[in-house]
Design a protein around this motif. Structure first.
Motif, PDB file in Angstrom:
ATOM      1  N   TYR A  65       1.098  -1.966 -12.895  1.00  0.00           N
ATOM      2  CA  TYR A  65       0.555  -1.214 -14.022  1.00  0.00           C
ATOM      3  C   TYR A  65       0.367   0.273 -13.720  1.00  0.00           C
ATOM      4  CZ  TYR A  65      -0.566  -6.008 -15.377  1.00  0.00           C
ATOM      5  OH  TYR A  65      -0.495  -7.346 -15.666  1.00  0.00           O
ATOM      6  N   GLY A  66       0.709   0.717 -12.517  1.00  0.00           N
ATOM      7  CA  GLY A  66       0.533   2.115 -12.163  1.00  0.00           C
ATOM      8  C   GLY A  66      -0.915   2.426 -11.820  1.00  0.00           C
ATOM      9  N   TRP A  67      -1.146   3.656 -11.437  1.00  0.00           N
ATOM     10  CA  TRP A  67      -2.500   4.036 -11.031  1.00  0.00           C
ATOM     11  C   TRP A  67      -3.496   3.920 -12.192  1.00  0.00           C
ATOM     12  CZ3 TRP A  67      -2.359   8.922  -7.348  1.00  0.00           C
ATOM     13  CH2 TRP A  67      -1.628   8.581  -6.184  1.00  0.00           C
ATOM     14  N   GLY A  68      -3.060   4.303 -13.376  1.00  0.00           N
ATOM     15  CA  GLY A  68      -3.949   4.201 -14.529  1.00  0.00           C
ATOM     16  C   GLY A  68      -4.371   2.767 -14.790  1.00  0.00           C
ATOM     17  N   GLY A  69      -3.404   1.857 -14.832  1.00  0.00           N
ATOM     18  CA  GLY A  69      -3.709   0.450 -15.045  1.00  0.00           C
ATOM     19  C   GLY A  69      -4.446  -0.165 -13.879  1.00  0.00           C
ATOM     20  N   GLY A  70      -4.102   0.271 -12.662  1.00  0.00           N
ATOM     21  CA  GLY A  70      -4.763  -0.274 -11.480  1.00  0.00           C
ATOM     22  C   GLY A  70      -6.244   0.067 -11.451  1.00  0.00           C
ATOM     23  N   GLY A 121       3.687   3.201 -11.195  1.00  0.00           N
ATOM     24  CA  GLY A 121       3.951   1.772 -11.093  1.00  0.00           C
ATOM     25  C   GLY A 121       5.424   1.458 -10.918  1.00  0.00           C
ATOM     26  N   MET A 122       5.702   0.299 -10.349  1.00  0.00           N
ATOM     27  CA  MET A 122       7.080  -0.128 -10.152  1.00  0.00           C
ATOM     28  C   MET A 122       7.569  -1.019 -11.284  1.00  0.00           C
ATOM     29  SD  MET A 122       6.860  -1.092  -6.081  1.00  0.00           S
ATOM     30  CE  MET A 122       8.636  -1.370  -5.911  1.00  0.00           C
ATOM     31  N   GLY A 123       6.628  -1.599 -12.023  1.00  0.00           N
ATOM     32  CA  GLY A 123       6.998  -2.552 -13.062  1.00  0.00           C
ATOM     33  C   GLY A 123       6.927  -3.975 -12.541  1.00  0.00           C
ATOM     34  N   ILE A 154       0.840  -1.206   0.000  1.00  0.00           N
ATOM     35  CA  ILE A 154       0.000   0.000   0.000  1.00  0.00           C
ATOM     36  C   ILE A 154       0.870   1.250   0.000  1.00  0.00           C
ATOM     37  CG2 ILE A 154      -1.673   1.331   1.336  1.00  0.00           C
ATOM     38  CD1 ILE A 154      -2.845  -1.339   2.286  1.00  0.00           C
ATOM     39  N   GLY A 155       1.923   1.233   0.820  1.00  0.00           N
ATOM     40  CA  GLY A 155       2.852   2.364   0.837  1.00  0.00           C
ATOM     41  C   GLY A 155       3.545   2.542  -0.498  1.00  0.00           C
ATOM     42  N   SER A 156       3.899   1.429  -1.154  1.00  0.00           N
ATOM     43  CA  SER A 156       4.578   1.511  -2.447  1.00  0.00           C
ATOM     44  C   SER A 156       3.640   2.033  -3.532  1.00  0.00           C
ATOM     45  CB  SER A 156       5.114   0.131  -2.839  1.00  0.00           C
ATOM     46  OG  SER A 156       6.084  -0.318  -1.905  1.00  0.00           O
ATOM     47  N   VAL A 157       2.372   1.687  -3.441  1.00  0.00           N
ATOM     48  CA  VAL A 157       1.397   2.193  -4.408  1.00  0.00           C
ATOM     49  C   VAL A 157       1.329   3.712  -4.344  1.00  0.00           C
ATOM     50  CG1 VAL A 157      -1.080   2.334  -4.920  1.00  0.00           C
ATOM     51  CG2 VAL A 157      -0.013   0.104  -4.516  1.00  0.00           C
ATOM     52  N   LEU A 158       1.324   4.248  -3.131  1.00  0.00           N
ATOM     53  CA  LEU A 158       1.264   5.701  -2.959  1.00  0.00           C
ATOM     54  C   LEU A 158       2.565   6.368  -3.398  1.00  0.00           C
ATOM     55  CD1 LEU A 158      -0.479   5.813   0.543  1.00  0.00           C
ATOM     56  CD2 LEU A 158      -1.531   6.135  -1.709  1.00  0.00           C
ATOM     57  N   GLU A 159       3.651   5.646  -3.263  1.00  0.00           N
ATOM     58  CA  GLU A 159       4.962   6.221  -3.592  1.00  0.00           C
ATOM     59  C   GLU A 159       5.253   6.178  -5.083  1.00  0.00           C
ATOM     60  OE1 GLU A 159       9.698   5.619  -2.354  1.00  0.00           O
ATOM     61  OE2 GLU A 159       8.110   4.419  -1.386  1.00  0.00           O
TER      62      GLU A 159
END
Length: 451
Positions: A344-349, A319-321, A310-315
């Motif tokens: 997939y990043g926020w757009g893909g998520g 997306g991280m890949g 969850i922290g990584s999603v906000l950071e």
């Protein structure tokens, strides 16, 4: 007796019906156009081969390419409602491809993105195929999928009990997995065909063949010892029972559903007790049935990793890949919705979450409508709902069976929209998986076929 063959669109009569359907022998084998017969054959082969998933690329993957070509040659139509999953799958994969710039020069990440694109295309192929000539094509798919599930279950059973030399290859950590790489993927694969059979039995009729096949598949599911699969199946079965009850055409059918559901659950409980008296089964079941496992808690446990995710999603809004979270933190977060945002990043998520939600909405709405394929729609949404909930504890974004079910839900919804007004409830009760006794209506776009 009126059969699907009698009621199918002019110029086509299916050559296949589920073997457990009482009217199967009554279906006439009329000549269908060669392209349609070829499509049915390749569809059958592609679904049947889906039980072989321990090699990459699998035979199923190769046949899906052939199925796409044959489907186009057979003249499948794109229905407007399919723009919804097409757009969401496109956005999901677009952002997935963008995240590859975060992890350049890694072959595995490119393969991961390519798999996502392939599964999206596969889902759309199944949707396009079952949107027209729905009943004969779904019948072919059902037979193939039930056979594939039975083969998988038999392999898992043989491996668990060491029935033949070399059968241990069908197990992992003393858990059945058939010809899959992981018991957690093997289990969900069995749910849709099992619900096909169970929905048919509680609503229509029971015969020894369907009972035996369902028993084999259910036993194979048990031996996978996947808590997520057990949960998804239980949810799916509950959905099937409730929707079948709500859509039953008469009080007599409702009483049948209630009676058989109670009797079936009681029989299942008794069988479980008997099976668990076996030392090996009882020991493994008592271990796997615990709600919290050792790998769920503590440093590096599932729940801690999900907090980190969850922290990584906000950071990382872009997306991280693929695989980056597990490379940094040591393990995956085991949550497909967090996975969607992480990879997939926020757009893909957001696209993925919206895809799941819209599929649930369309699937439940379609399952309540009286159509010859209503039983299929009920089993499909039951399966999808269970696996969607399972996604909170495991990554499901690369499961072939998940995208097959997703495609079926949208394809059946397209078929319902094309068919027009609801039929009388009794019309779907003529015979198992059969069309009702009415003549196809003509419209400006051709014959509006019942299935």
């Amino acid at each position: 007796m009126i059969t699907v063959g009698d009621m199918a669109p002019r110029g086509f009569t299916p050559a296949v019906m589920p073997a457990w359907a009482p009217a199967a022998g009554a279906v006439r084998r009329a000549k269908a156009p060669f392209r349609e017969r070829l499509l049915m054959t390749v569809l059958f082969a592609a679904v049947l081969s889906s039980c072989v998933a321990f090699i990459e690329p699998s035979p199923h993957d190769a046949l899906m390419g052939a199925l796409a070509i044959v489907a186009l040659a057979a003249g499948v139509r794109f229905h407007r409602i399919l723009l919804i999953p097409f757009t969401l799958l496109l956005v999901w994969n677009f952002f997935g491809l963008l995240t590859l710039f975060n992890v350049p020069d890694q072959k595995e990440t490119v393969q991961y993105a390519a798999t996502s694109v392939y599964l999206a295309i596969a889902a759309l192929i199944f949707a396009l195929i079952v949107a027209d000539k729905t009943m004969p094509r779904m019948a072919a798919l059902e037979i193939a999928y039930v056979m594939a599930a039975m083969i998988s279950a038999l392999c898992g059973i043989a491996g668990y009990f060491h029935l033949v030399p070399g059968a241990a290859m069908f197990t992992l950590y003393d858990r059945a997995m058939g010809m899959f790489k992981d018991p957690n993927v093997y289990g969900p694969f069995l749910i849709l065909p099992l619900l096909f059979l169970l929905q048919h039995m509680i609503v229509k009729r029971i015969n020894l063949l369907s009972l035996a096949v369902a028993g084999i598949i259910m036993f194979g599911l048990l031996l996978g010892f996947s808590r997520g699969s057990w949960f998804a199946f239980a949810v799916g079965l509950a959905v099937v029972i409730v929707l079948s009850f709500l859509t039953a055409p008469t009080p007599k059918v409702r009483m049948r559903i209630i009676g058989l559901s109670i009797a079936g659950l009681a029989a299942l409980a008794v069988l479980l007790v008997l099976l668990l008296t076996m030392t090996s089964l009882g020991s493994m079941f008592s271990t796997r049935a615990q709600l919290i496992q050792s790998y769920d808690v503590g440093t590096g446990g599932r729940f801690v990793l999900q907090e980190l995710a969850i922290g990584s999603v906000l950071e990382f809004p872009n997306g991280m890949g693929p695989f980056e979270f597990s490379r940094i933190f040591g393990l995956q977060q085991h949550n497909v919705y967090l996975q969607a945002f992480l990879v997939y990043g926020w757009g893909g998520g957001f696209a993925y979450v919206l895809l799941v939600l819209t599929t649930l909405w369309v699937g439940f709405a379609n399952a309540l409508k009286c159509r010859p394929w209503q039983g299929y729609a009920i089993a499909a949404i039951g399966t999808f709902f269970g696996v969607a909930l399972e996604g909170f504890i495991i990554d499901t974004d690369h499961w072939r069976s998940f995208f097959l079910v997703l495609g079926l839900i949208w394809g059946l919804a397209a078929a319902t929209r094309a068919a027009g007004k609801d039929l009388p409830a009794a019309a779907t009760m003529v015979a198992p998986r059969e069309a009702p006794p009415y003549s196809p209506r003509r419209s400006g776009r051709g014959v509006a076929q019942p299935g």
